[in-house]
Design an enzyme around this catalytic site. Structure first.
Site, PDB file in Angstrom:
ATOM      1  N   PHE A  58     -14.568  15.116  -9.057  1.00  0.00           N
ATOM      2  CA  PHE A  58     -14.768  13.781  -8.230  1.00  0.00           C
ATOM      3  C   PHE A  58     -16.100  13.183  -8.792  1.00  0.00           C
ATOM      4  O   PHE A  58     -17.210  13.880  -8.611  1.00  0.00           O
ATOM      5  CB  PHE A  58     -15.127  14.312  -6.625  1.00  0.00           C
ATOM      6  CG  PHE A  58     -13.977  14.540  -6.061  1.00  0.00           C
ATOM      7  CD1 PHE A  58     -13.326  13.352  -5.417  1.00  0.00           C
ATOM      8  CD2 PHE A  58     -13.608  16.083  -5.699  1.00  0.00           C
ATOM      9  CE1 PHE A  58     -12.092  13.863  -4.416  1.00  0.00           C
ATOM     10  CE2 PHE A  58     -12.515  16.222  -5.072  1.00  0.00           C
ATOM     11  CZ  PHE A  58     -11.610  15.351  -4.297  1.00  0.00           C
ATOM     12  N   ASP A  59     -15.896  12.220  -9.684  1.00  0.00           N
ATOM     13  CA  ASP A  59     -16.995  11.662 -10.672  1.00  0.00           C
ATOM     14  C   ASP A  59     -18.240  11.218  -9.475  1.00  0.00           C
ATOM     15  O   ASP A  59     -19.461  11.433  -9.900  1.00  0.00           O
ATOM     16  CB  ASP A  59     -16.837  10.577 -11.345  1.00  0.00           C
ATOM     17  CG  ASP A  59     -15.812  10.883 -12.640  1.00  0.00           C
ATOM     18  OD1 ASP A  59     -16.075  12.218 -13.109  1.00  0.00           O
ATOM     19  OD2 ASP A  59     -15.035  10.307 -12.998  1.00  0.00           O
TER      20      ASP A  59
ATOM     21  N   ASP B 158     -18.853  15.023  -6.626  1.00  0.00           N
ATOM     22  CA  ASP B 158     -19.349  16.012  -7.196  1.00  0.00           C
ATOM     23  C   ASP B 158     -20.699  15.629  -8.172  1.00  0.00           C
ATOM     24  O   ASP B 158     -21.648  16.490  -8.050  1.00  0.00           O
ATOM     25  CB  ASP B 158     -18.346  16.595  -8.226  1.00  0.00           C
ATOM     26  CG  ASP B 158     -16.984  17.135  -7.332  1.00  0.00           C
ATOM     27  OD1 ASP B 158     -16.987  17.091  -6.154  1.00  0.00           O
ATOM     28  OD2 ASP B 158     -16.101  17.679  -8.012  1.00  0.00           O
TER      29      ASP B 158
ATOM     30  N   ASN C 289     -18.744  12.644 -20.169  1.00  0.00           N
ATOM     31  CA  ASN C 289     -18.117  12.114 -21.328  1.00  0.00           C
ATOM     32  C   ASN C 289     -17.947  10.618 -21.071  1.00  0.00           C
ATOM     33  O   ASN C 289     -17.791   9.706 -22.008  1.00  0.00           O
ATOM     34  CB  ASN C 289     -16.913  12.737 -21.734  1.00  0.00           C
ATOM     35  CG  ASN C 289     -15.922  12.841 -20.683  1.00  0.00           C
ATOM     36  OD1 ASN C 289     -16.222  13.514 -19.468  1.00  0.00           O
ATOM     37  ND2 ASN C 289     -14.811  12.237 -20.851  1.00  0.00           N
ATOM     38  N   TYR C 290     -17.813  10.424 -19.672  1.00  0.00           N
ATOM     39  CA  TYR C 290     -17.314   8.893 -19.563  1.00  0.00           C
ATOM     40  C   TYR C 290     -18.573   7.973 -19.082  1.00  0.00           C
ATOM     41  O   TYR C 290     -19.413   8.495 -18.541  1.00  0.00           O
ATOM     42  CB  TYR C 290     -16.494   8.879 -18.437  1.00  0.00           C
ATOM     43  CG  TYR C 290     -15.104   8.567 -18.955  1.00  0.00           C
ATOM     44  CD1 TYR C 290     -14.113   9.443 -19.884  1.00  0.00           C
ATOM     45  CD2 TYR C 290     -14.315   7.494 -18.311  1.00  0.00           C
ATOM     46  CE1 TYR C 290     -13.004   9.184 -20.164  1.00  0.00           C
ATOM     47  CE2 TYR C 290     -13.203   7.245 -18.963  1.00  0.00           C
ATOM     48  CZ  TYR C 290     -12.434   8.024 -19.752  1.00  0.00           C
ATOM     49  OH  TYR C 290     -11.197   7.698 -20.201  1.00  0.00           O
TER      50      TYR C 290
ATOM     51  N   ASP D 145     -14.006  -3.279  15.176  1.00  0.00           N
ATOM     52  CA  ASP D 145     -14.867  -2.801  14.192  1.00  0.00           C
ATOM     53  C   ASP D 145     -13.936  -1.889  13.207  1.00  0.00           C
ATOM     54  O   ASP D 145     -13.909  -0.757  13.419  1.00  0.00           O
ATOM     55  CB  ASP D 145     -16.051  -2.524  14.550  1.00  0.00           C
ATOM     56  CG  ASP D 145     -17.329  -2.344  13.362  1.00  0.00           C
ATOM     57  OD1 ASP D 145     -16.918  -2.700  12.136  1.00  0.00           O
ATOM     58  OD2 ASP D 145     -18.309  -1.993  13.502  1.00  0.00           O
TER      59      ASP D 145
END
Ligand SMILES: [Cu+2]
Length: 377
Positions: free
Chosen positions: A13-14, A17, A97-98, A303
């Site tokens: 989970f970029d 996490d 890496n990204y 809402d």
């Protein structure tokens, strides 16, 4: 999505996490944005909860994006033309890496675009493909260099939209376009089509349907547009994307229910900010949208929060290596009967006096190198 051990454990989970705040690049003039730039600082917390200053993590600048509008009166050749000038608010996060480049782009016709660019370096694994007489390839990855394979994978994003379309009591619905039945009186020539509307009355999810041109819109039933005579609305130009390919029993699937459907709607609740739940690190199940959307909440004229899942099914190319040209995907929110006319009518006309465009001198260059002095043009 490399099926072999130990890669089956690699499901990040970029944002949840790692964190897009803690990995935000500190930007500098001349590198990431062009032109006249304003930077915003931010703060993250350290492990003891103290604020840590992050300088220049958000940049704001304007860019030209071609034409906003044009019409030439064919009778007298008089033209009206305005350029599309956009305000870009951008941050860039390096997650191992990204790189993710996240931008909000506002234009003068009331459009709000969220653009994601993915770049950086592919996640690669070794492969024994060095023996040319016995080439090795795999069905779940691409050889991107000698001994280097990049596995197929997906990037799935959840865009949380907490709308206030002329107020907080909003409704999510989708419009589909379908051919009118051929009928002697109403559609004798078989030319007509109509739009149907389906309201999302209960919290839940829905998928996109390109073949029916299913367009999701958020409207306010208490505010009627004086021209269209329909409730004011914004439509969501969704990014049609393949949903998660991992199997139903995989941990990734259990932890990321948001990645199974393109559109979700929930009733607003404080602290419901993250699609897979607040704590994703080593989570064993989803504590986000799958729970919130399962509540039997009425979501009509109240809402609401709308969540759009979109992303990239990224089957790497050799051209993505060694550093990847940015893949680009975007979601656009567009006024749909929110205004009573084109809101960009007051944008100044595009003129040469302002633009100061210059002429390419190709003819002169060719003429000057011609011994005869005559242009080949
Ligand atoms: Cu990728």
């Amino acid at each position: 999505m490399n099926p072999r051990r130990p890669y089956h454990r690699k499901q990040a989970f970029d944002a949840g996490d790692v964190g897009f705040g803690i990995t935000a690049n500190q930007l500098s003039l001349g590198c990431d944005c062009l032109g006249h730039i304003h930077y915003f600082n931010g703060y993250r917390t350290d492990s003891k909860g103290n604020p840590v200053l992050l300088q220049n993590v958000i940049c704001m600048h304007e860019q030209d994006n071609g034409l906003q509008l044009k019409h030439t009166n064919y009778r007298n050749n008089a033209a009206t033309v305005a350029r599309k000038r956009e305000l870009v608010v951008q941050m860039i996060c390096t997650v191992s890496n990204y790189e993710y480049v996240l931008a909000w782009i506002f234009d003068q016709a009331g459009n709000i675009e969220h653009e994601v660019r993915a770049t950086g370096i592919l996640s690669t694994m070794p492969i024994d493909n060095l023996d040319e007489s016995n080439p090795v390839t795999v069905p779940w990855g691409t050889n991107v260099g000698p001994g280097v394979m990049a596995a197929y994978h997906q990037h799935l994003f959840s865009l949380r939209i907490d709308p206030a379309i002329d107020g907080h009591n909003n409704t999510l619905f989708y419009e589909e376009s379908e051919a009118l039945p051929v009928h002697k009186e109403t559609n004798n020539f078989g030319m007509g089509y109509r739009a149907t509307s389906t309201v999302m009355k209960k919290a839940g999810f829905a998928d996109l349907n390109v073949m029916r041109n299913r367009i999701f819109k958020i409207r306010n039933d208490s505010q009627i547009n004086a021209v269209s005579l329909k409730p004011v609305a914004y439509k969501i130009h969704a990014a049609p994307s393949q949903m998660l390919l991992m199997g139903p029993d995989s941990f990734a699937r259990k932890r990321a229910a948001f990645a199974e459907h393109a559109m979700w709607v929930t009733k607003y609740q404080d602290d419901e900010l993250y699609a897979a739940g607040e704590f994703t690190n080593q989570s064993r199940k989803d504590t986000g949208l799958s729970e919130w959307a399962a509540r039997p909440d009425n979501v009509e004229n109240t809402d609401i929060v709308v969540w759009h899942t979109f992303g990239l099914t990224h089957n790497p190319r050799p051209e993505d290596f060694p550093v990847m040209p940015a893949e680009q995907i975007s979601v656009r929110l567009q006024p749909d009967g929110f205004f009573t006319k084109n809101p960009a009518l007051d944008v100044p006309q595009s003129t040469q006096a302002f633009n100061q465009s210059t002429l390419h001198q190709e003819a002169t260059t060719i003429a000057s190198c011609c011994s005869s002095g005559k242009s080949h043009l």
